[in-house]
Structure formats: structure tokens, C-alpha cells
Scaffold this motif. Structure first.
Motif, PDB file in Angstrom:
ATOM      1  N   ASP A  53       0.880  -1.170   0.000  1.00  0.00           N
ATOM      2  CA  ASP A  53       0.000   0.000   0.000  1.00  0.00           C
ATOM      3  C   ASP A  53       0.912   1.212   0.000  1.00  0.00           C
ATOM      4  OD1 ASP A  53      -1.901   1.879   0.333  1.00  0.00           O
ATOM      5  OD2 ASP A  53      -2.548   1.244   2.337  1.00  0.00           O
ATOM      6  N   GLY A  54       1.139   1.791  -1.177  1.00  0.00           N
ATOM      7  CA  GLY A  54       2.133   2.869  -1.274  1.00  0.00           C
ATOM      8  C   GLY A  54       3.479   2.281  -0.936  1.00  0.00           C
ATOM      9  N   LYS A  55       4.125   2.860   0.085  1.00  0.00           N
ATOM     10  CA  LYS A  55       5.441   2.329   0.470  1.00  0.00           C
ATOM     11  C   LYS A  55       5.318   1.201   1.491  1.00  0.00           C
ATOM     12  CE  LYS A  55       8.269   6.344  -0.357  1.00  0.00           C
ATOM     13  NZ  LYS A  55       9.204   7.298   0.168  1.00  0.00           N
ATOM     14  N   ALA A  56       4.151   1.085   2.116  1.00  0.00           N
ATOM     15  CA  ALA A  56       4.001   0.117   3.219  1.00  0.00           C
ATOM     16  C   ALA A  56       3.834  -1.308   2.706  1.00  0.00           C
ATOM     17  CB  ALA A  56       2.813   0.511   4.082  1.00  0.00           C
ATOM     18  N   LEU A  57       4.559  -2.213   3.350  1.00  0.00           N
ATOM     19  CA  LEU A  57       4.465  -3.629   2.996  1.00  0.00           C
ATOM     20  C   LEU A  57       4.009  -4.412   4.219  1.00  0.00           C
ATOM     21  CD1 LEU A  57       7.917  -4.148   1.233  1.00  0.00           C
ATOM     22  CD2 LEU A  57       5.683  -4.087   0.103  1.00  0.00           C
ATOM     23  N   LYS A  58       3.138  -5.375   4.009  1.00  0.00           N
ATOM     24  CA  LYS A  58       2.887  -6.330   5.085  1.00  0.00           C
ATOM     25  C   LYS A  58       2.542  -7.683   4.481  1.00  0.00           C
ATOM     26  CE  LYS A  58      -1.884  -5.692   6.216  1.00  0.00           C
ATOM     27  NZ  LYS A  58      -2.970  -5.030   6.347  1.00  0.00           N
ATOM     28  N   GLY A  59       2.766  -8.715   5.261  1.00  0.00           N
ATOM     29  CA  GLY A  59       2.509 -10.040   4.717  1.00  0.00           C
ATOM     30  C   GLY A  59       3.015 -11.129   5.625  1.00  0.00           C
ATOM     31  N   ASP A  60       3.552 -12.172   5.002  1.00  0.00           N
ATOM     32  CA  ASP A  60       3.867 -13.373   5.754  1.00  0.00           C
ATOM     33  C   ASP A  60       5.081 -14.039   5.103  1.00  0.00           C
ATOM     34  OD1 ASP A  60       2.703 -15.821   7.404  1.00  0.00           O
ATOM     35  OD2 ASP A  60       3.182 -16.565   5.404  1.00  0.00           O
ATOM     36  N   LEU A  61       5.939 -14.589   5.954  1.00  0.00           N
ATOM     37  CA  LEU A  61       7.082 -15.326   5.434  1.00  0.00           C
ATOM     38  C   LEU A  61       7.020 -16.741   5.968  1.00  0.00           C
ATOM     39  CD1 LEU A  61       9.890 -15.117   3.913  1.00  0.00           C
ATOM     40  CD2 LEU A  61      10.875 -14.963   6.182  1.00  0.00           C
ATOM     41  N   ARG A  62       7.031 -17.697   5.077  1.00  0.00           N
ATOM     42  CA  ARG A  62       7.074 -19.090   5.518  1.00  0.00           C
ATOM     43  C   ARG A  62       8.359 -19.700   4.990  1.00  0.00           C
ATOM     44  NH1 ARG A  62       3.229 -24.251   5.323  1.00  0.00           N
ATOM     45  NH2 ARG A  62       4.887 -25.633   6.013  1.00  0.00           N
ATOM     46  N   SER A  63       9.214 -20.090   5.927  1.00  0.00           N
ATOM     47  CA  SER A  63      10.462 -20.746   5.550  1.00  0.00           C
ATOM     48  C   SER A  63      10.335 -22.214   5.852  1.00  0.00           C
ATOM     49  CB  SER A  63      11.624 -20.177   6.363  1.00  0.00           C
ATOM     50  OG  SER A  63      12.098 -19.029   5.753  1.00  0.00           O
ATOM     51  N   LEU A  64      11.361 -22.983   5.518  1.00  0.00           N
ATOM     52  CA  LEU A  64      11.331 -24.391   5.906  1.00  0.00           C
ATOM     53  C   LEU A  64      11.084 -24.495   7.405  1.00  0.00           C
ATOM     54  CD1 LEU A  64      14.429 -25.877   4.036  1.00  0.00           C
ATOM     55  CD2 LEU A  64      12.022 -26.414   3.618  1.00  0.00           C
ATOM     56  N   GLY A  65      11.733 -23.592   8.174  1.00  0.00           N
ATOM     57  CA  GLY A  65      11.730 -23.740   9.619  1.00  0.00           C
ATOM     58  C   GLY A  65      10.681 -22.977  10.395  1.00  0.00           C
ATOM     59  N   PHE A  66      10.042 -21.979   9.819  1.00  0.00           N
ATOM     60  CA  PHE A  66       9.101 -21.194  10.612  1.00  0.00           C
ATOM     61  C   PHE A  66       8.174 -20.398   9.713  1.00  0.00           C
ATOM     62  CE2 PHE A  66      10.474 -16.824   9.991  1.00  0.00           C
ATOM     63  CZ  PHE A  66      11.707 -17.025   9.401  1.00  0.00           C
ATOM     64  N   GLN A  67       7.151 -19.818  10.355  1.00  0.00           N
ATOM     65  CA  GLN A  67       6.224 -18.938   9.647  1.00  0.00           C
ATOM     66  C   GLN A  67       5.996 -17.732  10.530  1.00  0.00           C
ATOM     67  OE1 GLN A  67       2.557 -20.848   8.574  1.00  0.00           O
ATOM     68  NE2 GLN A  67       2.146 -19.279   7.050  1.00  0.00           N
ATOM     69  N   ASN A  68       6.047 -16.528   9.979  1.00  0.00           N
ATOM     70  CA  ASN A  68       5.824 -15.338  10.798  1.00  0.00           C
ATOM     71  C   ASN A  68       5.308 -14.203   9.928  1.00  0.00           C
ATOM     72  OD1 ASN A  68       6.660 -14.866  13.780  1.00  0.00           O
ATOM     73  ND2 ASN A  68       6.970 -12.893  12.786  1.00  0.00           N
ATOM     74  N   GLY A  69       4.521 -13.300  10.548  1.00  0.00           N
ATOM     75  CA  GLY A  69       4.100 -12.095   9.856  1.00  0.00           C
ATOM     76  C   GLY A  69       5.316 -11.205   9.609  1.00  0.00           C
ATOM     77  N   VAL A  70       5.255 -10.428   8.520  1.00  0.00           N
ATOM     78  CA  VAL A  70       6.325  -9.453   8.263  1.00  0.00           C
ATOM     79  C   VAL A  70       5.689  -8.109   7.948  1.00  0.00           C
ATOM     80  CG1 VAL A  70       8.083 -11.081   7.420  1.00  0.00           C
ATOM     81  CG2 VAL A  70       6.439 -10.140   5.812  1.00  0.00           C
ATOM     82  N   GLU A  71       6.423  -7.039   8.223  1.00  0.00           N
ATOM     83  CA  GLU A  71       5.963  -5.710   7.850  1.00  0.00           C
ATOM     84  C   GLU A  71       7.176  -4.840   7.604  1.00  0.00           C
ATOM     85  OE1 GLU A  71       3.577  -4.670  11.204  1.00  0.00           O
ATOM     86  OE2 GLU A  71       5.284  -4.643  12.569  1.00  0.00           O
ATOM     87  N   GLY A  72       6.977  -3.821   6.772  1.00  0.00           N
ATOM     88  CA  GLY A  72       8.121  -2.961   6.472  1.00  0.00           C
ATOM     89  C   GLY A  72       7.763  -1.986   5.379  1.00  0.00           C
ATOM     90  N   SER A  73       8.763  -1.605   4.597  1.00  0.00           N
ATOM     91  CA  SER A  73       8.508  -0.592   3.584  1.00  0.00           C
ATOM     92  C   SER A  73       9.373  -0.834   2.346  1.00  0.00           C
ATOM     93  CB  SER A  73       8.816   0.784   4.161  1.00  0.00           C
ATOM     94  OG  SER A  73      10.172   0.803   4.540  1.00  0.00           O
ATOM     95  N   ALA A  74       8.925  -0.199   1.256  1.00  0.00           N
ATOM     96  CA  ALA A  74       9.682  -0.270   0.001  1.00  0.00           C
ATOM     97  C   ALA A  74       9.898   1.148  -0.509  1.00  0.00           C
ATOM     98  CB  ALA A  74       8.892  -1.062  -1.035  1.00  0.00           C
ATOM     99  N   THR A  75      11.112   1.436  -0.916  1.00  0.00           N
ATOM    100  CA  THR A  75      11.422   2.737  -1.509  1.00  0.00           C
ATOM    101  C   THR A  75      12.243   2.492  -2.756  1.00  0.00           C
ATOM    102  OG1 THR A  75      11.770   3.423   0.778  1.00  0.00           O
ATOM    103  CG2 THR A  75      12.284   5.040  -0.912  1.00  0.00           C
ATOM    104  N   GLU A  76      11.732   2.989  -3.889  1.00  0.00           N
ATOM    105  CA  GLU A  76      12.464   2.838  -5.151  1.00  0.00           C
ATOM    106  C   GLU A  76      12.906   1.392  -5.388  1.00  0.00           C
ATOM    107  OE1 GLU A  76      13.354   5.652  -7.206  1.00  0.00           O
ATOM    108  OE2 GLU A  76      11.878   6.637  -5.939  1.00  0.00           O
ATOM    109  N   GLY A  77      12.018   0.446  -5.107  1.00  0.00           N
ATOM    110  CA  GLY A  77      12.349  -0.956  -5.365  1.00  0.00           C
ATOM    111  C   GLY A  77      13.180  -1.622  -4.285  1.00  0.00           C
ATOM    112  N   HIS A  78      13.637  -0.827  -3.327  1.00  0.00           N
ATOM    113  CA  HIS A  78      14.406  -1.409  -2.217  1.00  0.00           C
ATOM    114  C   HIS A  78      13.439  -1.685  -1.070  1.00  0.00           C
ATOM    115  CE1 HIS A  78      17.735  -2.117   0.501  1.00  0.00           C
ATOM    116  NE2 HIS A  78      17.122  -1.344   1.390  1.00  0.00           N
TER     117      HIS A  78
END
Ligand code: GLA
Length: 498
Positions: A53-78
Motif C-alpha cells: 500500500d504505497g510504500k508500506a508492505l505487510k505479509g507473511d514469510l514461511r520458511s522451511l523452519g518457521f512462519q511469521n508475519g512481516v511488515e516494512g517498507s519499500a522505496t524505489e524498489g528497495h
């Protein structure tokens, strides 16, 4: 259109797409991130699902070993992502999106990713109903907080057979064994793969676990190992889900004396309301082997583990997230102990995580505070440094027998702090009727700390007092004693009463 013109148009069109400002490339969607090769030959793999949503990111990461919510931001593709609920100061997942690919680092390890397809999904595993709750009898172990060494804090995935053997040697030569450090605990990344009979083999770093256990035992020490109730450990290695009994039996055959059982990917199968049953399952499996095995629960304090850890046969349980070799992290973990204090006692301990003393990112005064607070709270003392090459300063902290005696006191009481400005006083009643009293200076400059006998609320009188870091007696006058405490340091006294 002539071919050459058509070619130019295609090239211009392609250039236009790939020179779009990176910020217009959305991160929304599902990405598969391919990471480093694990020690068992498998590749670390994660599915990152994001909304933008604009620069704001939120979601979920599921790895082999764990699952957790994630949140953060994106600027110019970073983009930079934090784990929801982890309270980390720095993002753990950093990357850039470009041309339909993502690349970056997760906990410092490189990954390369692309849009995920259904084929990338993790296999759906069945829910295994945990056993009906019943009390697992006390195994008679850990009458005082376990003491030893654990591989994770310093070595992480680099631990191997040779390191473990040389740590066992160093336990003897450094004097740590004589001071009470007994367990040599192998943490995550020893695991290989399961064969068709469900037997979990070690990976190339641990060619013969039984021989290694024999070696550790030959030194008069004990050996610990690590697993998870989920399908994978936190590091992504095969774990005990559906193989609890089989694994427990194998640990016993190897001669294992201690198991750290880490929740991690169990969260992808079970809801938190299954915590107790899931931990009970391994508690029962361990006891059914007939071998005395210290049972260390590691689920970061979820579901008020301090209230039921003993019921499932646990001897200790983590009450916090992972410690880092930093003052704030160490203090944060110990402050979370407050509400768990009534539940500590012989055979069952709250665990604010392993020691970072000697790992180099705190001052000596901070490490003395670390050791003092772990002793005052009757926490397990599991060194996490390289005990083969300790400085004299590190030795003087980890091997301070007067402080160790506070931790190992037979009464097993866990102190809690009383705050006074930037000073905190922690009082621990001792089996001999005396007290250990620590005054921690949270300030970044030296402060005067006073200990008042009246604050002990003891019917007995003060007989004598000792400063456990200065190793000398101190004199109280008119019922109090004042001393200067350095920045982030601790005045630690033992008061004897009669
Ligand atoms: C979790 C635990 C750590 C360590 C790692 C290993 O993060 O809390 O102590 O065991 O897993 O992967």
C-alpha cells in the motif's frame, strides 16, 4: 513496419519497461526466495507473501523452519522487512526488486527470488492430534539450574564434531567443569535427512554421534542435542514431528543427556492452544526411554509456559525470544522474567536464554551484570562463547564461584527487581537464610548504590557481607552500605544473617 524499424520499436519498448523507476515495480504477490545450501544438502527456501500500500508492505514469510508475519517498507524498489512481534531494531530481510526478480539477504544470508508458482508451495502436512493432557512425572533432574555450554550463540551452523570435542577438552582445561559447567549442548544444524524407515541421520559435520557422546562422557561431562516438535527446526533442518518416539529412542541410544526442543515450524501445524500437548508428547517419549534426559522447552514464553512447563516433564523453559550480544537485548530478556518468578524452583527453571559473556559486544561491566542477573534469577548458566580461548577477564566472570553459588543455591528462588530511578535492586533469598542482593546501574554513567538491611524485611540480623565481584568483605554502617557502581555495572553482595 520494416523489420529494422520493428526491431527498434521492440528495443525501445523493452528499454522503457526495464528503465521504469524501480518504485513502480510492485512487491505485492507471492515470491519464492532461494537461500543458502543447508549442511544436509537441501536448499533453504521461503515463500514471501506481500501486500503493498504505497510504500508500506505487510505479509507473511514461511520458511522451511518457521512462519511469521512481516511488515516494512519499500522505496524505489528497495525493501526492508521486520518480523511482526520480534521487536528487532534492524530489518532481518532486506532486498531489491528488479525485472521480476528479488534479491537480497535474510539474516545476512543471500537469497535470490522470483514469483512463486503453486509448485513452490510447501507440502501440506496432516495435523497430528496431541495426546490428552496428563502430568508427566518429575524426572529428578536439574535440582539446580543446568550449567554448561551451547553451540548456538557463537557458532550457529558452523558447529561440528571437532568443535564439540575441543569444547569438551576446554571445559576441563579452563576449570569450567570444576566450577560446575557440565553440559555440552549441540544446538541446531547437526541434522541430515530421514531415511525410508524414518531414521534421522546426522549430516557430514557429525559423522558418529554415539562416538561423540562417548567422548564427552569420557571427560565426565554430559551431552545435549536439539530438535523441534515441528517438521523442521528453526534453521530448516528435519525435526521430530511425527517421529517423537523414534527420535527420543535414538537420543537415548546415542547417550544424550539433554534435549532442547524448539517450537519454530510447529507453528505451521499446530495452533498455540496445542503447545502443552505437543510438549507433553516429547516429555513422555523421553521418559519412556528410561534414560535421564534434561528436557528444555524452547517456545519463547508463549502460552504462559511457566505455568505448565513442569506438567509436561520440562526442567527448564525459555521465557523470551533470542538473546543478542547487546546490552538492550540482554536487559530486555531479563526484564521479561518478572512475571515468571513464582514458578522457578528445584527441577524447573525459567530460561532467559544462553549467556553471551565473552562474545565481545558488551563491556566487562555489562557482562558482570549479565552474570549477576542470571545468578540472581536462578537462570540456567549455558556459556555461549569460545571457551577454548577465553581472556582472563571472561574467565573471571564465568568462573566466579561466589556468583555461581548464588545461581546454584539449593532454595532455587528467582529474584525480581525493585526500581529506584536508574538503579534496580534484585534480592534473592538463599537456603542458609541469607540473601544475595544486586544493584544494577542502568545509567550510562557511574552512580552511588545503597543496600539497606531493612529492605530485606528479614527477622534476622546482618552477620556479615561480601562483595562478590571484588571478592572481599564489606562493612555496613547503620544498616546500610553504599558503593559506586560503574555505568551498566552491578554491585553484587552476599549478606549472611543470624
Ligand atoms: C531459535 C532458538 C535459538 C536457536 C535457533 C537455532 O532461534 O531460539 O536459541 O536454537 O533457533 O536455529
Amino acid at each position: 513496419m520494416p523489420t529494422s524499424l520493428m526491431m527498434r520499436a521492440i528495443i525501445l519498448f523493452a528499454c522503457a519497461i526495464f528503465s521504469l523507476p524501480a518504485s513502480t515495480q510492485s512487491l505485492a504477490g507471492r515470491w519464492v526466495l532461494l537461500g543458502n545450501m543447508l549442511e544436509n544438502g537441501e536448499q533453504q527456501r521461503s515463500i514471501l507473501t506481500l501486500e503493498q500500500d504505497g510504500k508500506a508492505l505487510k505479509g507473511d514469510l514461511r520458511s522451511l523452519g518457521f512462519q511469521n508475519g512481516v511488515e516494512g517498507s519499500a522505496t524505489e524498489g528497495h525493501f526492508e522487512l521486520f518480523g511482526v512481534g520480534w521487536n528487532d531494531k534492524k530489518p532481518f530481510l532486506i532486498g531489491d526488486v528488479s525485472g521480476g526478480e528479488v534479491k537480497g539477504t535474510m539474516w545476512g544470508n543471500k537469497f535470490l527470488g522470483h514469483v512463486a508458482s503453486a509448485a513452490d508451495d510447501f507440502p501440506k502436512l496432516p495435523y497430528l492430534e496431541p495426546p490428552a493432557l496428563e502430568k508427566v512425572p518429575y524426572n529428578g533432574l536439574a535440582k539446580t539450574p543446568p550449567m554448561g555450554w551451547n553451540s548456538w550463540n557463537l557458532f550457529a551452523e558452523k558447529v561440528d564434531d571437532k568443535i564439540v570435542r575441543t569444547m569438551a577438552d576446554a571445559m576441563i582445561s579452563s576449570g569450567m567443569k570444576d566450577a560446575g559447567y557440565i553440559y555440552i549442548n549441540i544446538d541446531d544444524t547437526w541434522e541430515g535427512t530421514r531415511d525410508e524407515n524414518g531414521v534421522l541421520h546426522t549430516n557430514h559435520k557429525f559423522p558418529d554421534m554415539k562416538a561423540l557422546a562417548d567422548y564427552v562422557h569420557s571427560k565426565g561431562l554430559k551431552i545435549g542435542i536439539y530438535s523441534s516438535p515441528g517438521p523442521r527446526t528453526c534453521g530448516g533442518y528435519p525435526a521430530s514431528y511425527g517421529h517423537e518416539q523414534q527420535d527420543a529412542k535414538m537420543y537415548a541410544e546415542w547417550g544424550i543427556d539433554y534435549l532442547k526442543y524448539d517450537w519454530c515450524s510447529a507453528g505451521t501445524i499446530y495452533k498455540n492452544d496445542a503447545l502443552q500437548g505437543v510438549y507433553q508428547k516429547m516429555g513422555q517419549a523421553l521418559q519412556s526411554t528410561g534414560r535421564p534426559i534434561v528436557y528444555s522447552l524452547c517456545e519463547y514464553g508463549m502460552g504462559e509456559v511457566e505455568k505448565w512447563g513442569t506438567e509436561v516433564g520440562g526442567n527448564l523453559w525459555r521465557t523470551t525470544g533470542d538473546i543478542r550480544d547487546e546490552w538492550d537485548s540482554m536487559m530486555d530478556n531479563i526484564h521479561k522474567q518478572d512475571k515468571t518468578s513464582p514458578y522457578a524452583g528445584p527441577g524447573h527453571w525459567n530460561d532467559p536464554d544462553m549467556l553471551e559473556i565473552g562474545n565481545g559486544h558488551m563491556t566487562s561491566d555489562e557482562y558482570r551484570t549479565h552474570m549477576s542477573l542470571w545468578a540472581l534469577t536462578a537462570a540456567p548458566l549455558l556459556a555461549g562463547n569460545d571457551i577454548r580461548s577465553m581472556s582472563d577477564e571472561t574467565k573471571s566472570i564465568l568462573l566466579n564461584r561466589e556468583v555461581i553459588a548464588i545461581d546454584q543455591d539449593a532454595l532455587g528462588k528467582q529474584a525480581s527487581p525493585v526500581k529506584n530511578g536508574s538503579l534496580e535492586t534484585w534480592m534473592k533469598p538463599l537456603a542458609d537464610g541469607g540473601f544475595a542482593v544486586g544493584v544494577v546501574n542502568l545509567d550510562s554513567k557511574a552512580a552511588q548504590a545503597t543496600v539497606n538491611v531493612a529492605d530485606l524485611k528479614s527477622a534476622k540480623k546482618l552477620k556479615s557481607a561480601r562483595d562478590l565481584w571484588a571478592h572481599k568483605p564489606v562493612k555496613f554502617s547503620n544498616g546500610s552500605y553504599t558503593a559506586e557502581v560503574p555505568a551498566h555495572g552491578t554491585l553484587l553482595l552476599k549478606l549472611s544473617m543470624n
